[in-house]
Structures are given as C-alpha cells and as structure tokens.
Design a protein around this motif. Sequence first.
Motif, mmCIF file in Angstrom:
data_model
loop_
_atom_site.group_PDB
_atom_site.id
_atom_site.type_symbol
_atom_site.label_atom_id
_atom_site.label_comp_id
_atom_site.label_asym_id
_atom_site.label_seq_id
_atom_site.Cartn_x
_atom_site.Cartn_y
_atom_site.Cartn_z
ATOM 1 N N GLN A 47 36.635 -33.682 -3.485
ATOM 2 C CA GLN A 47 37.650 -32.407 -2.648
ATOM 3 C C GLN A 47 39.019 -32.784 -2.387
ATOM 4 O OE1 GLN A 47 35.616 -34.052 1.067
ATOM 5 N NE2 GLN A 47 34.064 -32.774 1.147
ATOM 6 N N SER A 48 39.635 -31.865 -2.931
ATOM 7 C CA SER A 48 41.205 -31.957 -3.876
ATOM 8 C C SER A 48 41.470 -31.928 -2.572
ATOM 9 C CB SER A 48 41.563 -30.780 -4.295
ATOM 10 O OG SER A 48 39.966 -30.614 -5.431
ATOM 11 N N GLU A 49 41.173 -30.973 -1.608
ATOM 12 C CA GLU A 49 42.302 -31.103 -0.180
ATOM 13 C C GLU A 49 42.719 -32.670 0.342
ATOM 14 O OE1 GLU A 49 44.983 -28.844 0.505
ATOM 15 O OE2 GLU A 49 43.929 -27.754 -1.408
ATOM 16 N N ILE A 50 41.462 -33.010 0.678
ATOM 17 C CA ILE A 50 41.668 -34.287 1.425
ATOM 18 C C ILE A 50 41.452 -34.830 0.279
ATOM 19 C CG2 ILE A 50 39.738 -36.224 2.134
ATOM 20 C CD1 ILE A 50 37.882 -33.907 2.399
ATOM 21 N N LEU A 51 42.007 -35.322 -0.942
ATOM 22 C CA LEU A 51 42.849 -36.717 -2.014
ATOM 23 C C LEU A 51 44.072 -36.323 -2.171
ATOM 24 C CD1 LEU A 51 41.925 -38.617 -3.769
ATOM 25 C CD2 LEU A 51 42.321 -36.569 -6.114
ATOM 26 N N PHE A 52 44.489 -34.450 -1.696
ATOM 27 C CA PHE A 52 46.213 -34.275 -1.647
ATOM 28 C C PHE A 52 46.655 -34.532 -0.493
ATOM 29 C CE2 PHE A 52 49.227 -31.275 -0.149
ATOM 30 C CZ PHE A 52 50.149 -31.467 -1.690
ATOM 31 N N SER A 53 46.571 -34.859 0.622
ATOM 32 C CA SER A 53 46.865 -35.481 1.893
ATOM 33 C C SER A 53 47.175 -36.474 1.919
ATOM 34 C CB SER A 53 46.235 -34.729 3.484
ATOM 35 O OG SER A 53 44.339 -34.945 3.361
ATOM 36 N N TRP A 54 45.479 -37.149 1.137
ATOM 37 C CA TRP A 54 45.516 -38.435 1.465
ATOM 38 C C TRP A 54 46.276 -38.937 0.383
ATOM 39 C CZ3 TRP A 54 44.579 -42.816 -2.096
ATOM 40 C CH2 TRP A 54 44.470 -43.913 -1.057
ATOM 41 N N PHE A 55 47.327 -38.916 -0.642
ATOM 42 C CA PHE A 55 48.332 -39.478 -1.305
ATOM 43 C C PHE A 55 49.784 -38.715 -0.957
ATOM 44 C CE2 PHE A 55 44.966 -39.687 -5.168
ATOM 45 C CZ PHE A 55 45.804 -41.148 -5.683
ATOM 46 N N LYS A 56 49.596 -37.374 -0.351
ATOM 47 C CA LYS A 56 51.003 -37.143 0.263
ATOM 48 C C LYS A 56 51.189 -38.042 1.797
ATOM 49 C CE LYS A 56 53.037 -33.464 2.954
ATOM 50 N NZ LYS A 56 52.269 -31.693 2.973
ATOM 51 N N GLU A 57 49.908 -38.513 2.119
ATOM 52 C CA GLU A 57 50.247 -39.783 3.603
ATOM 53 C C GLU A 57 50.969 -41.121 3.362
ATOM 54 O OE1 GLU A 57 47.492 -41.834 6.032
ATOM 55 O OE2 GLU A 57 47.076 -39.916 6.131
ATOM 56 N N GLN A 58 50.114 -41.543 1.817
ATOM 57 C CA GLN A 58 50.581 -42.539 1.251
ATOM 58 C C GLN A 58 51.990 -42.181 0.716
ATOM 59 O OE1 GLN A 58 48.719 -44.866 2.147
ATOM 60 N NE2 GLN A 58 46.683 -43.536 3.168
ATOM 61 N N LEU A 59 52.349 -41.518 0.284
ATOM 62 C CA LEU A 59 53.707 -41.606 -0.566
ATOM 63 C C LEU A 59 54.723 -41.370 0.949
ATOM 64 C CD1 LEU A 59 53.947 -38.761 -2.836
ATOM 65 C CD2 LEU A 59 54.176 -40.905 -3.534
ATOM 66 N N GLN A 60 54.482 -40.575 1.933
ATOM 67 C CA GLN A 60 55.274 -40.556 3.490
ATOM 68 C C GLN A 60 55.482 -42.492 3.792
ATOM 69 O OE1 GLN A 60 53.423 -38.006 5.214
ATOM 70 N NE2 GLN A 60 54.657 -36.606 4.789
ATOM 71 N N THR A 61 54.564 -43.015 3.744
ATOM 72 C CA THR A 61 54.406 -44.681 4.118
ATOM 73 C C THR A 61 54.834 -44.899 2.850
ATOM 74 O OG1 THR A 61 51.868 -44.338 4.634
ATOM 75 C CG2 THR A 61 52.973 -46.726 4.230
ATOM 76 N N LEU A 62 54.689 -44.614 1.833
ATOM 77 C CA LEU A 62 55.812 -45.431 1.041
ATOM 78 C C LEU A 62 57.760 -45.274 0.936
ATOM 79 C CD1 LEU A 62 56.021 -47.044 -1.453
ATOM 80 C CD2 LEU A 62 55.990 -44.570 -2.851
ATOM 81 N N GLU A 63 57.474 -44.017 1.735
ATOM 82 C CA GLU A 63 58.773 -43.294 2.153
ATOM 83 C C GLU A 63 59.876 -44.449 2.643
ATOM 84 O OE1 GLU A 63 61.120 -42.242 0.034
ATOM 85 O OE2 GLU A 63 60.072 -41.903 -1.303
ATOM 86 N N SER A 64 58.555 -44.848 4.040
ATOM 87 C CA SER A 64 59.451 -45.503 5.181
ATOM 88 C C SER A 64 59.593 -46.363 4.677
ATOM 89 C CB SER A 64 58.139 -45.206 6.710
ATOM 90 O OG SER A 64 57.060 -45.765 6.344
ATOM 91 N N LYS A 65 58.531 -47.325 3.818
ATOM 92 C CA LYS A 65 58.866 -48.214 3.504
ATOM 93 C C LYS A 65 60.697 -48.444 3.130
ATOM 94 C CE LYS A 65 55.172 -51.703 2.530
ATOM 95 N NZ LYS A 65 54.522 -52.078 1.426
ATOM 96 N N LYS A 66 60.683 -47.701 2.180
ATOM 97 C CA LYS A 66 62.166 -47.744 1.648
ATOM 98 C C LYS A 66 63.439 -47.708 2.308
ATOM 99 C CE LYS A 66 62.439 -45.067 -1.824
ATOM 100 N NZ LYS A 66 62.899 -43.746 -2.502
#
Length: 169
Positions: A148-167
């Motif tokens: 399910q590509s869309e679920i994987l895409f949104s999951w990675f997008k969410e994790q990158l936002q988490t990474l950015e907020s840590k930055k």
Amino acid sequence: MSKPINVYSVPDARKTLDEAIPEIFSRLGYSQKFKLIDTKLVLGYSLIVFAAASFFIDKKIPWEQSKKYQQILVILYAIVCGVQLWFSKFVEKGTVYQGVKKSDKISVGAKYKKYSPEFQFIISNGKSRKVELDTTYTKFFSEEGYLQSEILFSWFKEQLQTLESKKLT
C-alpha cells in the motif's frame, strides 16, 4: 500497483519495501545518491578481476613460474574481501537508501528480524539527528499481499516531519 507477495515471507516483504523506498523519497523531492552502491560494486568487481587474473595465470604460465603471482593475487583477494566485509558491517550498516534534497541529506537504514514481521527503520539527516522507528510489515501490506504505497508514503512523510521538528529543538 505492485504484484502481491506472501506477507508471511520476511525476505519478500523486505525486498518489496527496499525497492519501494527510492520511489517514496523521489516523491518527497529527494534524489538518490549511489556512493555506497558504487563502492560495493568497485570492491566486488575488483574481486572478480583478481580471480580472473589468477585463473588466466594458472592456465598460461607453469606453476613454478606463477607461484609468486598467485601468492600476490591471493593476498590482494583476501585484503579486498576483508575491506568488503568491513565496509558492509561498519560503513553501510544496513543502509537501503541515501538521498539529497537541496542541502538536506537523508539516509534510511533497516534492521530486519529473521523470523518476525517486526523491523526497524533508522532515518537520519547526516550527522546531527536520527529517528529509530519500530514497526511491522502488516502496516504497509494489504491482506492479499499488495504494498500500500500511499500508506508507506504518508508514514515516511510523517517521520521526516518528526525528524525536522527534532532539528529545530
């Protein structure tokens, strides 16, 4: 849509996820870097060259004359094998994707458990921040085995936002 896999097969799920990651990060604006892959290729091809040279010398030159060349080739082969082992264990460390977006670098690694649907993604942005995420395959595959590509895409997008907020903190 991808072809279905056996969701109970860890190697199939791993391969499918590893193949999907470059496309996911491409959609997120990253372009893939191939430095690790190129290094692995150079090491592998140099091993092939040493083995081929050894074979050629063995066929064309009598043993007594070729012994010193064979010894040198075996030593070189052993050294490059050691470098390749060191590289995969300590440099590559399970990295499945490296990319860059403007000045942002990203690296995605994965640690898979042998007989379990659980695995860990490690997403890092260079040397400063990283996020380690434990998850399961069942989150990204349908019951029929389709990714399910869309679920994987949104999951990675969410994790990158988490990474950015840590930055920022």
